[in-house]
Design an enzyme around this catalytic site. Structure first.
Site, PDB file in Angstrom:
ATOM      1  N   LYS A  29      26.302  12.580  -1.551  1.00 50.09           N
ATOM      2  CA  LYS A  29      25.125  13.451  -1.645  1.00 50.09           C
ATOM      3  C   LYS A  29      24.781  14.109  -0.315  1.00 50.09           C
ATOM      4  O   LYS A  29      24.337  15.246  -0.279  1.00 50.09           O
ATOM      5  CB  LYS A  29      23.919  12.647  -2.144  1.00 50.09           C
ATOM      6  CG  LYS A  29      23.988  12.217  -3.600  1.00 50.09           C
ATOM      7  CD  LYS A  29      22.686  11.547  -4.016  1.00 50.09           C
ATOM      8  CE  LYS A  29      22.709  11.160  -5.494  1.00 50.09           C
ATOM      9  NZ  LYS A  29      21.432  10.513  -5.905  1.00 50.09           N
ATOM     10  N   THR A  65      30.025  10.512   9.693  1.00 48.04           N
ATOM     11  CA  THR A  65      31.249  10.674  10.476  1.00 48.04           C
ATOM     12  C   THR A  65      32.013  11.938  10.103  1.00 48.04           C
ATOM     13  O   THR A  65      32.408  12.725  10.977  1.00 48.04           O
ATOM     14  CB  THR A  65      32.173   9.460  10.273  1.00 48.04           C
ATOM     15  OG1 THR A  65      31.432   8.255  10.475  1.00 48.04           O
ATOM     16  CG2 THR A  65      33.346   9.505  11.227  1.00 48.04           C
ATOM     17  N   HIS A 123      35.541   3.739  14.876  1.00 47.05           N
ATOM     18  CA  HIS A 123      34.404   2.920  14.456  1.00 47.05           C
ATOM     19  C   HIS A 123      34.254   1.705  15.375  1.00 47.05           C
ATOM     20  O   HIS A 123      33.328   0.910  15.195  1.00 47.05           O
ATOM     21  CB  HIS A 123      34.597   2.422  13.025  1.00 47.05           C
ATOM     22  CG  HIS A 123      34.512   3.499  11.977  1.00 47.05           C
ATOM     23  ND1 HIS A 123      33.502   4.438  11.955  1.00 47.05           N
ATOM     24  CD2 HIS A 123      35.303   3.772  10.907  1.00 47.05           C
ATOM     25  CE1 HIS A 123      33.681   5.245  10.914  1.00 47.05           C
ATOM     26  NE2 HIS A 123      34.758   4.866  10.278  1.00 47.05           N
ATOM     27  N   TRP A 133      31.153  14.728   8.675  1.00 51.30           N
ATOM     28  CA  TRP A 133      30.469  15.964   9.063  1.00 51.30           C
ATOM     29  C   TRP A 133      30.580  16.210  10.564  1.00 51.30           C
ATOM     30  O   TRP A 133      30.912  17.318  11.001  1.00 51.30           O
ATOM     31  CB  TRP A 133      29.004  15.874   8.634  1.00 51.30           C
ATOM     32  CG  TRP A 133      28.226  17.144   8.804  1.00 51.30           C
ATOM     33  CD1 TRP A 133      28.707  18.415   8.802  1.00 51.30           C
ATOM     34  CD2 TRP A 133      26.806  17.248   8.985  1.00 51.30           C
ATOM     35  NE1 TRP A 133      27.680  19.323   8.976  1.00 51.30           N
ATOM     36  CE2 TRP A 133      26.503  18.635   9.085  1.00 51.30           C
ATOM     37  CE3 TRP A 133      25.774  16.320   9.058  1.00 51.30           C
ATOM     38  CZ2 TRP A 133      25.206  19.088   9.269  1.00 51.30           C
ATOM     39  CZ3 TRP A 133      24.476  16.777   9.237  1.00 51.30           C
ATOM     40  CH2 TRP A 133      24.195  18.153   9.333  1.00 51.30           C
TER      41      TRP A 133
END
Length: 326
Positions: free
Chosen positions: A289, A70, A133, A72
C-alpha cells in the site's frame, strides 16, 4: 543461495549451530548473531561482507530495517545519482526492480550467487550503489571509517510491523505454509525477534551515528519523505555531493525523478507485476500500500498501548520520536 539452516541441519556449521535461535516471521530460524537476530540465509553473507568489503570513498549505501521504505529509497537514490545517464523515457527502473539495480551486500553480493564478490565489486561502475539491512554496529570498518555515504530510512514502528507481518505471510503462502496470526507475530516483534532486529537498536545505531557524523550518515523517516518528497530528494542529492542545478530544478528534473519512483508508477510496471527477484521472490511483494497510518486498521487498543510503551522505553533519551498517524 545456500541456506545456513540446511548447513546446520547437516552439521556443517558448528559455529552457527551454537547460536541461540528462534522462529521468526518467515519460515526459517533467526539466529542471535553479533547481538542482532540474523536470518540463517544471511549469516555467511554478513560475515563475508565484514571480512572482504573494501569501501571506496564514492560508495553509497542505502541502509534500512526491513519493510521501512527500502525499495522506494533505493529507487530515488539510483535515479538521483544516475540522472545524467538515463532519460525518463528509457530508464532502467522501467524494466528492472530497484533491488536488481542496487544489490544488497549481505543477500546478493556476498552470498553464494556471486562466485568472486571481490572481483565483481572491482568491476562495478562508480559511484557504486549498494543496500544493506545489517545494523550499524556490524558494518565493516572499511565502510564506517571511509568517506562512503550511508543513507538510512526508518518508519513508524506500528506501520513497520504491519508491513513486515503481511509481507512474510505472503512469503509463507508461496511456500504453502500457514499464515502467522497477528498476535503471534506481534509478540515476536515486541520481543525484537525479527529479521535484523531488535528494530529499536537497529534504528538507534544509525540515528546516533547520524547525530555524530551528519556528513557520513543521513537519517530519513519514511513519513517525512512521504510528506515532502521534493525537499528530501534535494537533500539526498546535496548529501551525496551531486546537488541539483538551478537549471535542473527549472527543467523539472526533480519532479521527473519523483514521478518515476512513485509507488503508483513502480507498482504498475510489468517487471513488478510478473517479475521475480533472483528467480525467488515475486517483485509484486515489494509493493503493498505504501500508506502512512494503515496500522490503525489492525491494532486493538491493548496492542496500541503495549507497542507505545515499548517505543517510549526503548527510545527514551535518544531524541528520536515518531508521529502517531491514524
Amino acid at each position: 543461495m545456500a541456506s545456513t539452516d540446511r548447513k546446520v541441519a547437516n552439521g556443517e556449521d558448528n559455529a552457527v549451530f551454537s547460536l541461540r535461535r528462534e522462529r521468526g516471521l518467515a519460515s526459517s530460524y533467526l539466529y542471535l548473531f553479533q547481538e542482532f537476530w540474523c536470518p540463517g540465509i544471511a549469516i555467511e553473507g554478513v560475515k563475508s561482507f565484514q571480512k572482504c568489503f573494501q569501501a571506496k570513498h564514492g560508495d553509497v549505501v542505502v541502509a534500512s530495517f526491513p519493510k521501512t521504505g527500502t525499495t522506494w529509497l533505493i529507487a530515488l537514490t539510483f535515479a538521483t545519482v544516475n540522472r545524467q545517464h538515463f532519460s525518463a523515457e528509457n530508464h532502467p527502473l522501467l524494466t528492472s526492480n530497484p533491488h536488481t539495480l542496487v544489490s544488497c551486500l549481505e543477500f546478493k553480493i556476498f552470498c553464494d550467487d556471486i562466485h568472486d564478490p571481490v572481483l565483481h565489486l572491482s568491476n562495478m561502475i562508480e559511484p557504486r550503489l549498494f543496500s544493506t539491512h545489517t545494523p550499524f554496529t556490524s558494518l565493516p570498518k572499511s565502510l564506517t571509517e571511509s568517506n562512503a555515504k550511508i543513507i538510512y530510512i526508518c518508519r513508524n514502528p506500528f506501520d513497520t510491523f504491519v508491513s513486515a507481518w503481511t509481507y512474510f505471510n505472503k512469503i509463507r503462502s508461496t511456500m504453502s505454509l500457514p499464515a502467522l496470526e497477528l498476535e503471534e507475530a506481534f509478540e515476536m516483534y515486541c520481543n525484537g525477534v525479527v529479521s535484523f532486529g531488535p528494530w529499536w537498536s537497529h534504528m538507534l545505531g544509525f540515528w546516533k551515528e547520524s547525530l555524530v557524523r551528519p556528513k557520513k550518515v543521513m537519517f530519513l523517516k519514511y513519513e517525512d519523505l512521504m510528506e515532502n518528497v521534493n525537499f528530501h530528494v534535494k537533500k539526498i542529492a546535496e548529501f551525496l555531493g551531486c546537488p541539483f542545478t538551478a537549471e535542473e530544478e527549472s527543467d523539472g528534473v526533480i519532479e521527473s525523478i519523483i514521478k518515476l519512483c512513485s509507488f503508483e508508477k513502480m507498482k504498475d510496471l510489468e517487471v513488478n507485476i510478473s517479475g521475480k527477484l533472483d528467480k525467488i521472490i515475486d517483485n509484486k511483494l515489494f509493493f503493498r500500500k505504501g500508506e502512512i497510518g494503515d496500522w490503525i486498521n489492525y491494532f486493538s487498543p491493548s496492542l496500541i498501548q503495549k507497542l507505545s510503551k515499548i517505543i517510549e522505553e526503548k527510545l527514551d533519551g535518544s531524541s528520536l520520536s515518531f508521529k502517531m498517524y491514524s
